[in-house]
Motif scaffolding. Structure first.
Motif, PDB file in Angstrom:
ATOM      1  N   GLY A 115       0.822  -1.205   0.000  1.00 56.71           N
ATOM      2  CA  GLY A 115       0.000   0.000   0.000  1.00 56.71           C
ATOM      3  C   GLY A 115       0.854   1.253   0.000  1.00 56.71           C
ATOM      4  N   THR A 141       3.846  -1.039   4.012  1.00 59.14           N
ATOM      5  CA  THR A 141       2.587  -1.570   4.519  1.00 59.14           C
ATOM      6  C   THR A 141       2.041  -2.510   3.463  1.00 59.14           C
ATOM      7  N   LEU A 151      -1.057  -4.962   2.238  1.00 60.30           N
ATOM      8  CA  LEU A 151      -2.492  -5.151   2.409  1.00 60.30           C
ATOM      9  C   LEU A 151      -2.815  -6.609   2.685  1.00 60.30           C
ATOM     10  N   ASN A 162      -8.700  -6.342   5.158  1.00 61.20           N
ATOM     11  CA  ASN A 162      -9.113  -4.936   5.206  1.00 61.20           C
ATOM     12  C   ASN A 162      -8.181  -4.085   6.055  1.00 61.20           C
ATOM     13  N   GLN A 163      -6.936  -4.550   6.267  1.00 65.54           N
ATOM     14  CA  GLN A 163      -5.985  -3.741   7.013  1.00 65.54           C
ATOM     15  C   GLN A 163      -4.608  -3.833   6.368  1.00 65.54           C
ATOM     16  N   MET A 164      -3.677  -3.022   6.894  1.00 67.04           N
ATOM     17  CA  MET A 164      -2.296  -3.059   6.421  1.00 67.04           C
ATOM     18  C   MET A 164      -1.386  -3.499   7.553  1.00 67.04           C
ATOM     19  N   ARG A 189      -0.726   4.616   6.912  1.00 67.20           N
ATOM     20  CA  ARG A 189      -0.042   4.804   5.637  1.00 67.20           C
ATOM     21  C   ARG A 189       1.219   5.653   5.747  1.00 67.20           C
TER      22      ARG A 189
END
Length: 378
Positions: A125, A138, A140, A143-145, A166
């Motif tokens: 990401g 980060t 993916l 639904n999170q990093m 981010r």
């Protein structure tokens, strides 16, 4: 990275007076309809950022001293590029490419030839270069990093934390990288040593704001709403506002970057709520349901004054207004007066429908480039 709101990149001269940062000489360096975002500095006098053109997002390089002199680094009809960074030791940048088929990977782009090559197979990401062989990024996952150190030489990956933000930055004068931990309700700024894997809390974010940068190894900068704030990690006192922008066009400040010499600062701001509400009005008068709904958030709430909720959610609103548009061929809304206060737009409206004129007041609240709440006053 799809469905981004309209944003602009602003550039300021930066100076320190008695240790306090001073911003001056503001410029909108993108000045472009659509998504302009994620600035980073190639060097003291050159800034990179993502910019939309012809329904795709490419990387633009701007020579600050020459003003309008800019050049496109990428041109990828099959995808778009985001988050450009200078690659250490190369005349090239790295950027996230999001292809039309949904593939998201990190690529290298040669500044001279424009040719590109994949860097990593991971679904990255955001990233920052620790050195020419080690990326802190980060990745993916669902639904999170997650925070990953990726060694390009031996292809090893180490995950050091789940659920991070981010904003990744080298901390000046150290061998550390800062990142945002979202593990707790109050988000935290932490440091990571990519070699040893050691992590340490630095400070809490300001009101869970996502973006920071460093003026020096002790001074953090963040944006919130229409303000820029700093935090001295030595004193550990509260975040200190250094400037509040009264300009209507600067809203929801994000994505802050400084040049290597700390003489320039760039950030991203959303367009004025006035423009978003005006787009909504024009789509309303054209009875264009898709363009109309594009200006609203997924969880839009409609109220009758003062606080009587009568509709919630974009799908219900779409159904209601689609029927209304189809059954009202002479529909037209005229604005008699408009006031903008912060993220609120107050319109005095004359609405013509079925041969009658109705006078009303609508109060629109805008967040993250979308209308999130409307209160109607008959």
């Amino acid at each position: 990275m799809n469905g981004q709101t309209n944003t602009e990149v602003y550039l300021f001269d930066l100076a320190l007076e008695n240790g306090n940062p001073i911003l001056s000489n503001p410029k909108n360096i993108s000045n472009n309809e659509g998504y302009d975002n994620q600035p980073s500095f190639w060097d003291d006098d050159t800034v990179l950022f993502s910019s939309t053109r012809e329904d795709q997002t490419d990387i633009l390089r701007l020579n600050i001293n020459e003003g309008s002199t800019s050049s496109w680094v990428t041109n990828t009809p099959t995808g778009s590029e985001y988050s450009p960074l200078r690659i250490p030791g190369k005349n090239a940048i790295s950027a996230i490419r999001l292809d039309l088929n949904g593939m998201q990977r990190l690529y290298e782009y040669d500044l001279k030839t424009g040719e590109s090559a994949g860097i990593s197979y991971l679904k990255i990401g955001y990233h920052v270069w620790y050195n020419d062989n080690i990326l802190v990024c980060t990745v993916l996952v669902g639904n999170q990093m997650n925070l990953v150190v990726h060694n390009l030489k031996n292809k090893n990956n180490y995950t050091y934390q789940t659920n991070v933000g981010r904003s990744l930055h080298k901390i000046p004068g150290t061998d550390l990288i800062s990142y945002i931990s979202k593990e707790n309700e109050t988000w935290e700024i932490k440091s990571l040593n990519p070699i040893s894997g050691a992590t340490k809390k630095i400070a809490n974010t300001y009101k869970n704001e996502e973006d920071i940068c460093w003026l020096d190894k002790n001074t953090l900068v963040t944006g919130s709403g229409k303000s820029i704030l700093t935090y001295d990690i030595r004193t550990e006192v509260a975040w200190d506002p250094i400037i509040h922008f009264e300009q209507e066009e600067i809203n929801n400040i994000t994505r802050i970057a400084v040049n290597p010499s700390r003489t320039r600062l760039a950030f991203v701001a959303e367009e004025s709520p006035r423009i978003i509400v005006q787009k909504q009005l024009e789509a309303y008068n054209a009875r264009d349901i898709d363009a109309f709904m594009e200006t609203y958030s997924e969880d839009i709430k409609l109220y009758d004054y003062p606080n009587s909720l009568f509709l919630e959610g974009q799908e219900k609103m779409r159904q209601r207004y689609r029927t209304f548009f189809e059954s009202t061929p002479d529909l037209y809304c005229e604005i008699k007066n408009r006031i903008v206060i912060g993220n609120k737009v107050i319109d005095e409206e004359y609405v013509t429908l079925n041969g009658s004129k109705i006078s009303a007041v609508a109060i629109y609240e805008v967040e993250n480039g979308k209308i999130v709440k409307v209160t109607f006053v008959d």
